[in-house]
Design a protein around this motif. Structure first.
Motif, PDB file in Angstrom:
ATOM      1  N   VAL A   1       0.848  -1.198   0.000  1.00  0.00           N
ATOM      2  CA  VAL A   1       0.000   0.000   0.000  1.00  0.00           C
ATOM      3  C   VAL A   1       0.880   1.243   0.000  1.00  0.00           C
ATOM      4  N   ASP A   2       0.573   2.153  -0.903  1.00  0.00           N
ATOM      5  CA  ASP A   2       1.288   3.422  -1.088  1.00  0.00           C
ATOM      6  C   ASP A   2       2.704   3.248  -1.628  1.00  0.00           C
ATOM      7  N   ALA A   3       3.030   2.051  -2.120  1.00  0.00           N
ATOM      8  CA  ALA A   3       4.337   1.854  -2.754  1.00  0.00           C
ATOM      9  C   ALA A   3       4.369   2.591  -4.093  1.00  0.00           C
ATOM     10  N   THR A   4       5.550   2.964  -4.510  1.00  0.00           N
ATOM     11  CA  THR A   4       5.728   3.682  -5.766  1.00  0.00           C
ATOM     12  C   THR A   4       6.606   2.849  -6.700  1.00  0.00           C
ATOM     13  N   PRO A   5       6.543   3.083  -8.003  1.00  0.00           N
ATOM     14  CA  PRO A   5       7.352   2.296  -8.941  1.00  0.00           C
ATOM     15  C   PRO A   5       8.851   2.488  -8.723  1.00  0.00           C
ATOM     16  N   SER A   6       9.585   1.392  -8.741  1.00  0.00           N
ATOM     17  CA  SER A   6      11.043   1.435  -8.640  1.00  0.00           C
ATOM     18  C   SER A   6      11.654   1.556 -10.024  1.00  0.00           C
ATOM     19  N   ASP A   7      12.890   2.017 -10.058  1.00  0.00           N
ATOM     20  CA  ASP A   7      13.652   2.053 -11.302  1.00  0.00           C
ATOM     21  C   ASP A   7      15.016   1.429 -11.028  1.00  0.00           C
TER      22      ASP A   7
ATOM     23  N   VAL B   1       5.729  -1.268 -13.910  1.00  0.00           N
ATOM     24  CA  VAL B   1       6.228  -1.820 -12.657  1.00  0.00           C
ATOM     25  C   VAL B   1       5.143  -1.857 -11.587  1.00  0.00           C
ATOM     26  N   GLY B   2       4.324  -0.828 -11.526  1.00  0.00           N
ATOM     27  CA  GLY B   2       3.266  -0.768 -10.523  1.00  0.00           C
ATOM     28  C   GLY B   2       3.782  -0.405  -9.151  1.00  0.00           C
ATOM     29  N   ASN B   3       3.088  -0.903  -8.147  1.00  0.00           N
ATOM     30  CA  ASN B   3       3.364  -0.561  -6.748  1.00  0.00           C
ATOM     31  C   ASN B   3       4.240  -1.643  -6.136  1.00  0.00           C
ATOM     32  N   ASP B   4       5.519  -1.648  -6.498  1.00  0.00           N
ATOM     33  CA  ASP B   4       6.396  -2.742  -6.127  1.00  0.00           C
ATOM     34  C   ASP B   4       7.097  -2.529  -4.794  1.00  0.00           C
ATOM     35  N   VAL B   5       7.329  -3.664  -4.106  1.00  0.00           N
ATOM     36  CA  VAL B   5       8.107  -3.695  -2.871  1.00  0.00           C
ATOM     37  C   VAL B   5       9.116  -4.827  -2.991  1.00  0.00           C
ATOM     38  N   TRP B   6      10.186  -4.765  -2.173  1.00  0.00           N
ATOM     39  CA  TRP B   6      11.347  -5.626  -2.355  1.00  0.00           C
ATOM     40  C   TRP B   6      11.652  -6.484  -1.132  1.00  0.00           C
TER      41      TRP B   6
ATOM     42  N   GLY C   1      -2.722 -13.117  -0.863  1.00  0.00           N
ATOM     43  CA  GLY C   1      -3.403 -12.008  -0.221  1.00  0.00           C
ATOM     44  C   GLY C   1      -3.818 -12.348   1.199  1.00  0.00           C
ATOM     45  N   PHE C   2      -3.684 -11.390   2.083  1.00  0.00           N
ATOM     46  CA  PHE C   2      -4.052 -11.557   3.489  1.00  0.00           C
ATOM     47  C   PHE C   2      -5.259 -10.688   3.750  1.00  0.00           C
ATOM     48  N   ALA C   3      -6.383 -11.305   4.123  1.00  0.00           N
ATOM     49  CA  ALA C   3      -7.657 -10.581   4.175  1.00  0.00           C
ATOM     50  C   ALA C   3      -8.149 -10.300   5.579  1.00  0.00           C
ATOM     51  N   ASP C   4      -7.309 -10.418   6.603  1.00  0.00           N
ATOM     52  CA  ASP C   4      -7.768 -10.227   7.979  1.00  0.00           C
ATOM     53  C   ASP C   4      -8.360  -8.845   8.194  1.00  0.00           C
ATOM     54  N   ASP C   5      -7.783  -7.838   7.532  1.00  0.00           N
ATOM     55  CA  ASP C   5      -8.315  -6.485   7.693  1.00  0.00           C
ATOM     56  C   ASP C   5      -9.157  -6.064   6.487  1.00  0.00           C
ATOM     57  N   GLY C   6      -9.452  -7.013   5.601  1.00  0.00           N
ATOM     58  CA  GLY C   6     -10.300  -6.717   4.449  1.00  0.00           C
ATOM     59  C   GLY C   6      -9.594  -6.060   3.295  1.00  0.00           C
ATOM     60  N   ASN C   7      -8.258  -6.032   3.293  1.00  0.00           N
ATOM     61  CA  ASN C   7      -7.538  -5.372   2.217  1.00  0.00           C
ATOM     62  C   ASN C   7      -6.414  -6.257   1.672  1.00  0.00           C
ATOM     63  N   PRO C   8      -6.771  -7.433   1.072  1.00  0.00           N
ATOM     64  CA  PRO C   8      -5.714  -8.275   0.505  1.00  0.00           C
ATOM     65  C   PRO C   8      -5.256  -7.734  -0.844  1.00  0.00           C
ATOM     66  N   ILE C   9      -4.009  -8.008  -1.191  1.00  0.00           N
ATOM     67  CA  ILE C   9      -3.511  -7.649  -2.513  1.00  0.00           C
ATOM     68  C   ILE C   9      -4.306  -8.431  -3.560  1.00  0.00           C
ATOM     69  N   SER C  10      -4.524  -7.834  -4.704  1.00  0.00           N
ATOM     70  CA  SER C  10      -5.228  -8.496  -5.799  1.00  0.00           C
ATOM     71  C   SER C  10      -4.371  -8.407  -7.052  1.00  0.00           C
TER      72      SER C  10
ATOM     73  N   GLY D   1      -5.641   1.446 -13.618  1.00  0.00           N
ATOM     74  CA  GLY D   1      -4.766   2.400 -12.943  1.00  0.00           C
ATOM     75  C   GLY D   1      -5.107   2.557 -11.472  1.00  0.00           C
ATOM     76  N   THR D   2      -6.286   2.064 -11.069  1.00  0.00           N
ATOM     77  CA  THR D   2      -6.639   2.076  -9.653  1.00  0.00           C
ATOM     78  C   THR D   2      -5.864   0.960  -8.969  1.00  0.00           C
ATOM     79  N   PRO D   3      -5.078   1.264  -7.955  1.00  0.00           N
ATOM     80  CA  PRO D   3      -4.222   0.242  -7.347  1.00  0.00           C
ATOM     81  C   PRO D   3      -5.024  -0.935  -6.789  1.00  0.00           C
ATOM     82  N   HIS D   4      -4.476  -2.128  -6.948  1.00  0.00           N
ATOM     83  CA  HIS D   4      -5.011  -3.322  -6.314  1.00  0.00           C
ATOM     84  C   HIS D   4      -4.078  -3.750  -5.189  1.00  0.00           C
ATOM     85  N   TRP D   5      -3.380  -2.758  -4.642  1.00  0.00           N
ATOM     86  CA  TRP D   5      -2.431  -3.045  -3.573  1.00  0.00           C
ATOM     87  C   TRP D   5      -3.143  -3.533  -2.324  1.00  0.00           C
ATOM     88  N   GLY D   6      -2.356  -4.123  -1.426  1.00  0.00           N
ATOM     89  CA  GLY D   6      -2.935  -4.620  -0.187  1.00  0.00           C
ATOM     90  C   GLY D   6      -1.940  -5.448   0.592  1.00  0.00           C
TER      91      GLY D   6
END
Length: 200
Positions: free
Chosen positions: A50-56, A71-76, A94-103, A158-163
């Motif tokens: 969540v709130d990740a930005t594209p890496s280069d 690249v999207g909202n990537d994390v490392w 995806g982890f849905a315990d708080d209702g916001n799993p990655i999709s 373009g709407t993030p599916h982050w989670g």
């Protein structure tokens, strides 16, 4: 005086949104989260993009399987391969315990160093549309080497599916067929002579 008050009110209005929308610490490769030596599956640890930005990363920046050519909202993440295990299955779920799993998760595996133009993609996988799970099977990794994982999500709009998600790097269970003369493995998959894709 009026102008100063307007500026102060504007700052106070946007400050909470700015403070809440901070990128994860592992937003870029230089902030990578080290998972340790594989196999590793920290079930009690929930990660997020969540709130990740594209890496280069320079050369080969867009992974070959990442949908949409972005690249999207990537994390490392990183892990060290075991001295005794060469084949791994990497799973992002995806982890849905708080209702916001990655999709629509995507994952790419790299070898090299976290520096511009110093990472080489080894493998890549994208989840099925609408899924919250992606698996990547890799074989023949070099023992004792650090590998890097890049996890992102895909959105056609373009709407993030982050989670939130769990991340596992486990040994791929050995597979054999009954006509191979047996196996000494304590676990794995045994197929008849048609193998996993046989049509009977």
């Amino acid at each position: 005086m009026l102008m100063r008050n307007i500026c102060t009110l504007t700052l106070l209005f946007f400050l909470p949104a700015f403070l809440l929308a901070q990128a994860p610490a592992n937003d870029d490769c230089d902030g990578v989260i080290n998972l340790g030596e594989a196999p590793v599956c920290p079930d009690s640890t929930v990660f997020s993009n969540v709130d990740a930005t594209p890496s280069d990363i320079g050369f080969g920046n867009i992974p070959t399987c990442f949908q949409g050519g972005a690249v999207g909202n990537d994390v490392w993440f990183s892990f060290v391969s075991s001295d005794t295990i060469l084949d791994y299955t990497i799973t992002v779920s995806g982890f849905a315990d708080d209702g916001n799993p990655i999709s629509n998760p995507q994952v790419a595996l790299y070898r090299g160093a976290c520096a511009f133009d110093n990472l080489a993609e080894l493998a890549c996988s994208s989840g099925e549309p609408g899924s919250d799970v992606v698996e990547l099977e890799v074989s023949g990794l070099t023992p004792g080497i650090t590998y890097f994982l890049r996890v992102s999500d895909y959105s056609a709009t373009g709407t993030p599916h982050w989670g939130d998600f769990n991340l596992c790097v486990i040994e791929t269970p050995p597979a054999s067929t009954i006509d191979e003369g047996g196996s000494t493995a304590c676990s794995g998959v045994l197929y008849d002579t048609g193998g996993p894709d046989g049509d009977y």
